[in-house]
Scaffold this active site. Structure first.
Site, PDB file in Angstrom:
ATOM      1  N   LYS A 135       0.831  -1.215   0.000  1.00 15.70           N
ATOM      2  CA  LYS A 135       0.000   0.000   0.000  1.00 15.70           C
ATOM      3  C   LYS A 135       0.867   1.267   0.000  1.00 15.70           C
ATOM      4  O   LYS A 135       0.627   2.185  -0.770  1.00 15.70           O
ATOM      5  CB  LYS A 135      -0.917   0.041   1.244  1.00 15.70           C
ATOM      6  CG  LYS A 135      -1.886  -1.101   1.347  1.00 15.70           C
ATOM      7  CD  LYS A 135      -2.810  -0.952   2.537  1.00 15.70           C
ATOM      8  CE  LYS A 135      -2.121  -1.002   3.888  1.00 15.70           C
ATOM      9  NZ  LYS A 135      -1.471  -2.295   4.206  1.00 15.70           N
ATOM     10  N   ARG A 146      11.836  -6.744   5.224  1.00 14.86           N
ATOM     11  CA  ARG A 146      11.725  -5.304   4.944  1.00 14.86           C
ATOM     12  C   ARG A 146      12.707  -4.488   5.776  1.00 14.86           C
ATOM     13  O   ARG A 146      12.883  -4.711   6.960  1.00 14.86           O
ATOM     14  CB  ARG A 146      10.293  -4.848   5.250  1.00 14.86           C
ATOM     15  CG  ARG A 146      10.085  -3.346   5.056  1.00 14.86           C
ATOM     16  CD  ARG A 146       8.631  -3.006   4.929  1.00 14.86           C
ATOM     17  NE  ARG A 146       7.900  -3.111   6.176  1.00 14.86           N
ATOM     18  CZ  ARG A 146       6.601  -2.788   6.306  1.00 14.86           C
ATOM     19  NH1 ARG A 146       5.924  -2.382   5.243  1.00 14.86           N
ATOM     20  NH2 ARG A 146       5.995  -2.908   7.463  1.00 14.86           N
ATOM     21  N   ARG A 160      11.818  -2.363  11.060  1.00 16.88           N
ATOM     22  CA  ARG A 160      10.757  -1.846  11.919  1.00 16.88           C
ATOM     23  C   ARG A 160      10.538  -2.773  13.107  1.00 16.88           C
ATOM     24  O   ARG A 160      10.599  -3.985  12.949  1.00 16.88           O
ATOM     25  CB  ARG A 160       9.456  -1.718  11.117  1.00 16.88           C
ATOM     26  CG  ARG A 160       9.211  -0.324  10.591  1.00 16.88           C
ATOM     27  CD  ARG A 160       8.016  -0.254   9.688  1.00 16.88           C
ATOM     28  NE  ARG A 160       6.775  -0.786  10.252  1.00 16.88           N
ATOM     29  CZ  ARG A 160       5.596  -0.701   9.661  1.00 16.88           C
ATOM     30  NH1 ARG A 160       5.508  -0.090   8.487  1.00 16.88           N
ATOM     31  NH2 ARG A 160       4.517  -1.198  10.211  1.00 16.88           N
TER      32      ARG A 160
HETATM   33  P1  AMP Z   1       1.429   0.332   9.095  1.00 20.20           P
HETATM   34  O1  AMP Z   1       2.628   1.214   8.956  1.00 20.20           O
HETATM   35  O2  AMP Z   1       0.300   0.733   8.217  1.00 20.20           O
HETATM   36  O3  AMP Z   1       1.776  -1.132   8.982  1.00 20.20           O
HETATM   37  O4  AMP Z   1       0.893   0.542  10.603  1.00 20.20           O
HETATM   38  C1  AMP Z   1       1.711   0.218  11.716  1.00 20.20           C
HETATM   39  C2  AMP Z   1       0.875   0.141  12.974  1.00 20.20           C
HETATM   40  O5  AMP Z   1       0.284   1.427  13.250  1.00 20.20           O
HETATM   41  C3  AMP Z   1      -0.312  -0.805  12.929  1.00 20.20           C
HETATM   42  O6  AMP Z   1       0.066  -2.148  13.204  1.00 20.20           O
HETATM   43  C4  AMP Z   1      -1.202  -0.227  14.027  1.00 20.20           C
HETATM   44  O7  AMP Z   1      -0.708  -0.525  15.311  1.00 20.20           O
HETATM   45  C5  AMP Z   1      -1.020   1.275  13.810  1.00 20.20           C
HETATM   46  N1  AMP Z   1      -1.988   1.834  12.848  1.00 20.20           N
HETATM   47  C6  AMP Z   1      -1.754   2.276  11.587  1.00 20.20           C
HETATM   48  N2  AMP Z   1      -2.864   2.744  11.017  1.00 20.20           N
HETATM   49  C7  AMP Z   1      -3.856   2.596  11.935  1.00 20.20           C
HETATM   50  C8  AMP Z   1      -5.249   2.887  11.943  1.00 20.20           C
HETATM   51  N3  AMP Z   1      -5.879   3.419  10.875  1.00 20.20           N
HETATM   52  N4  AMP Z   1      -5.948   2.603  13.073  1.00 20.20           N
HETATM   53  C9  AMP Z   1      -5.365   2.071  14.149  1.00 20.20           C
HETATM   54  N5  AMP Z   1      -4.046   1.764  14.206  1.00 20.20           N
HETATM   55  C10 AMP Z   1      -3.289   2.023  13.113  1.00 20.20           C
END
Ligand code: AMP
Length: 208
Positions: A13, A125, A156
């Site tokens: 994404k 990653r 990460r």
């Molecule tokens: P991502 O970078 O999209 O993989 O997001 C990393 C982490 O951020 C996720 O595993 C959640 O803990 C938190 N997170 C990201 N987007 C959201 C969202 N829209 N709602 C709640 N938690 C989020």
């Protein structure tokens, strides 16, 4: 143009949103990046969000809504949202927010990938600790230095197998229902997220 990118963790994404952002000249908003920013800054929201993120759980809707709405407020020419909404409650809140301004989403792009691809992409990653650019262990730049900004690449904290498995469970329980939600609204377009970033991007361009 107002676009939402959907798909499990590791679907690409962020990578595709970034490419599309450059192509369409529309800002890319990554919910995860915005959260990691407040975590690093140790703001009160960041302190609260941290423990959820470390476990791969969703942070409370009130936190993410506050951060996203504040950002969207400043954008005049639309956005490409990646990682938001992540549950039905957030999707409805986004709809209400846009409706109040006489606006609506144009398109939801759903990237489909299988579980093996997700695990392979996420466990390998590496990201630039400064600009967030994404790399993979199979393709590391010299001295583990980001080719865009010259800073160090790191893994990460939530890209370990245990947390990845939890993030996948959370995805199927909370985020996957959004596919039907946006399908019913006639906004959803699903494409395969398998293959190279360029291959996936070409599918997206054909779509729009
Ligand atoms: P991502 O970078 O999209 O993989 O997001 C990393 C982490 O951020 C996720 O595993 C959640 O803990 C938190 N997170 C990201 N987007 C959201 C969202 N829209 N709602 C709640 N938690 C989020």
């Amino acid at each position: 143009m107002k676009i939402v990118m959907l798909g499990p963790p590791g679907a690409g994404k962020g990578t595709q949103a970034e490419k599309l952002s450059r192509k369409l000249n529309v800002p890319h908003l990554s919910a995860g990046d915005l959260l990691r920013e407040v975590v690093v800054k140790e703001t009160s929201l960041g302190k609260e969000a941290r423990s959820y993120m470390e476990k791969g759980e969703l942070v409370p809707d009130s936190i993410i809504m506050q951060i996203i709405e504040e950002k969207i407020e400043s954008l005049k020419d639309g956005f490409i949202l990646d990682g938001f909404p992540r549950n039905i409650n957030q999707a409805k809140a986004l709809d209400r927010y846009l409706e109040d301004r006489g606006e609506k989403l144009d398109l939801v792009i759903n990237l489909e990938v299988d579980k093996d691809t997700v695990i392979k992409r996420l466990t390998g990653r590496l990201v630039c600790q400064e600009c967030g650019k994404v790399y993979h262990v199979e393709n590391i730049p010299p001295r583990m230095i980001c080719q865009d900004c010259g800073n160090r690449l790191v893994q990460r904290a939530d890209d370990n197998e245990e947390t990845i498995n939890n993030r996948l469970k959370v995805y199927f329980k909370h985020t996957h229902p959004l596919i039907e939600y946006y399908q019913k609204k006639g906004l959803l377009r699903s494409i395969s997220g398998e293959g190279t970033p360029q291959e996936v991007f070409e599918r997206i361009i054909n779509l729009i």
